[in-house]
Design an enzyme around this catalytic site. Sequence first.
Site, PDB file in Angstrom:
ATOM      1  N   HIS A   2       1.806   4.645  -2.759  1.00  0.00           N
ATOM      2  CA  HIS A   2       1.938   6.089  -2.552  1.00  0.00           C
ATOM      3  C   HIS A   2       3.316   6.580  -2.992  1.00  0.00           C
ATOM      4  CE1 HIS A   2      -1.830   6.559  -0.544  1.00  0.00           C
ATOM      5  NE2 HIS A   2      -1.497   5.864   0.534  1.00  0.00           N
ATOM      6  N   HIS A  18       0.827  -1.209   0.000  1.00  0.00           N
ATOM      7  CA  HIS A  18       0.000   0.000   0.000  1.00  0.00           C
ATOM      8  C   HIS A  18       0.864   1.263   0.000  1.00  0.00           C
ATOM      9  CE1 HIS A  18      -3.722   2.246   1.310  1.00  0.00           C
ATOM     10  NE2 HIS A  18      -2.796   3.085   1.729  1.00  0.00           N
ATOM     11  N   GLU A  19       1.802   1.327   0.933  1.00  0.00           N
ATOM     12  CA  GLU A  19       2.639   2.522   1.049  1.00  0.00           C
ATOM     13  C   GLU A  19       3.578   2.683  -0.136  1.00  0.00           C
ATOM     14  OE1 GLU A  19       1.823   4.709   3.046  1.00  0.00           O
ATOM     15  OE2 GLU A  19       0.546   3.513   4.345  1.00  0.00           O
ATOM     16  N   HIS A  43       3.731   6.665  -6.719  1.00  0.00           N
ATOM     17  CA  HIS A  43       2.915   7.765  -7.230  1.00  0.00           C
ATOM     18  C   HIS A  43       3.684   9.083  -7.106  1.00  0.00           C
ATOM     19  CE1 HIS A  43      -1.429   9.650  -7.292  1.00  0.00           C
ATOM     20  NE2 HIS A  43      -0.634  10.200  -8.193  1.00  0.00           N
TER      21      HIS A  43
END
Length: 629
Positions: A415, A411-412, A418
């Site tokens: 980020h 998940h991280e 991105h």
Amino acid sequence: MFKGKNLLFLLSLILLTSSLTFSKGKLKDREEIDAKYKWNLNDIYNSWEEWEADLAKMKGMMDEIAGLKGTLNSSEAVLDIMKKDDALGQVLYKVYRYPGLARELDNRNPLYIQKLGLVQAAYAGFGTATAWINPELLQIPEETMQKWIDENDELKVYAFSIMDLYRQQKHVHTEDKERLLSYFSTFNGSPDGIYEQLSTADIQFPEVVLSTGDTITATAGNYSHTLATNTNQDDRRKAFEAHYSAYVKNKSTYAAIYNSVCQRDWANAQARNYNSTLEASLDGNNIPVEVYTNLISTVKENTAPLKKYIQLRKKLLGLEEYHSYDGSIPIIDFKKTYQYETAQKNVYESVAPLGDEYQAKMKIALNDGWVDVFETEGKSSGAFSANVYGVHPYMLMNYNETIDNMFTLGHELGHTLHSMLANENQPFATSNYTIFVAEVASTFNEALLLDYLYDRTDDPVERIALLQQSISNLTGTFFFQSLLADFELSAHKMVEQGQPLTAETLDKMMNDLYLTYFGEEEIVDEYLPTVWARISHLYGAPYYVFQYATCFASSAQLYNDVIKNPKGDKEEAVESYLNLLKSGGNDYPMTQLKKAGVDLTQPEPVLAVVKQMNDLVNKLEVEINKLDK
């Protein structure tokens, strides 16, 4: 809007994954941990002397910008202030993050708190000192500004933010009124501050004696841990009632605070000529009100997979009645652990569908001192990704070898990648993507990881654990956040119509929503409707939580386009998705998503999540049947 006034707020937004970590024993000292598992903050500054030099430089830059009042009368002058604002922003990123990240590693060290306070103090008066900028820019006719942009390539970089100011022109006042409104900025945060004090400094959680004879204090951590690990339903009930009782005892005060939040939002909306608090909240990113209303109406009409999952859990757990405090206990005993290197490998290999370049960037993020991996004394809990423009993102983990933490890593990294792609493909002025698209990449990565792990095991126990992990994420991040969004809109509408909010009206509102979303499958206990008193986002960030759900919807549709669509061009879909990540904040988020193929004013993206939930629950049922055989 002139972004200098909002940049410190943006820097404070860390893309956070809340996860309570429970250590297996004595925590390691940071000195005992290999450097490859720790942040390298020297990438920002090599010493506090370097940091202090940039702090002084930042103060000078602020004074220089504030001193330009009355000069914005040419394209050159507009370009000059925009460039100065960019330069300030890039220094501020580093000056703010350096002590901020150091504090995350050791919250006990007063030096980091003091250094961070110096940055905040230096920035405190900047908003008021520059309140003249937007009104002065708007004195320039829109046609003239557009002509300047067309004729000046350097000014084109700032075209989006400048022209967005004209879009919001009717909500910007004259200089004297803007200055007056700026004086209320600190007061506007008072309800949230009061809530935090009541919920942290002044709250007293009672003790509970469990069936084992152990006594626990029903704090948030102990409450969550009991619900996730204790197989005795009566123990879970005791922990639930004890934890909630601390909020129920003060619910009239919480209602008064929340009423002041909604009253403040309505006052600010009216002061800026908006028709509703929702319109005022969404207008900054040019998001149509229909996006919000479409989400809650579509989710409310499609809760069947959620109810089916609850029925399945109730059966598997052998419960006569199913309560909210039964939602976290695993439906199967799964004790497999994943060492950090294994988790790295799994996440890295799972993103192969996004191409070699994406994987190469992930390898850098995993191996170059960007991740602080293990829990240590004084370190902040949970996990997050924090960008430092001009340097790189920093990821905080408290890795404990669980399946949940492995998904958190994926998940991280979503980020982080991105941010990397936005930083590399956008100038500073348009590099910062909005919260409205922030959770797309992170949840996309989680879906990739589920597929990767699911396809590589035939063990029904592991498959059930994987499916439960993803379904629980959907339940909490999509369905429950949609319920909260529904609650927020209803509460604000009451205030807009002149109706006071009381603990009784808020309880009834939440009770009705629980019945709508979860049906008769889940018992609504006496204390449960007061859940609104313990959700800090409702007080500190109104109209925020719906974005978790819309990001999930966007991610689900994009994932279908890239992975699940047998008729589509997958290479084109991957390119379209990566272009979304590369676009940073160069356009309105709705426009960015539409370019990638997602229209959140329509029900299809929301229904994509409903379908995803339905498919996962059906898979879970199949794997459980295998286990029975």
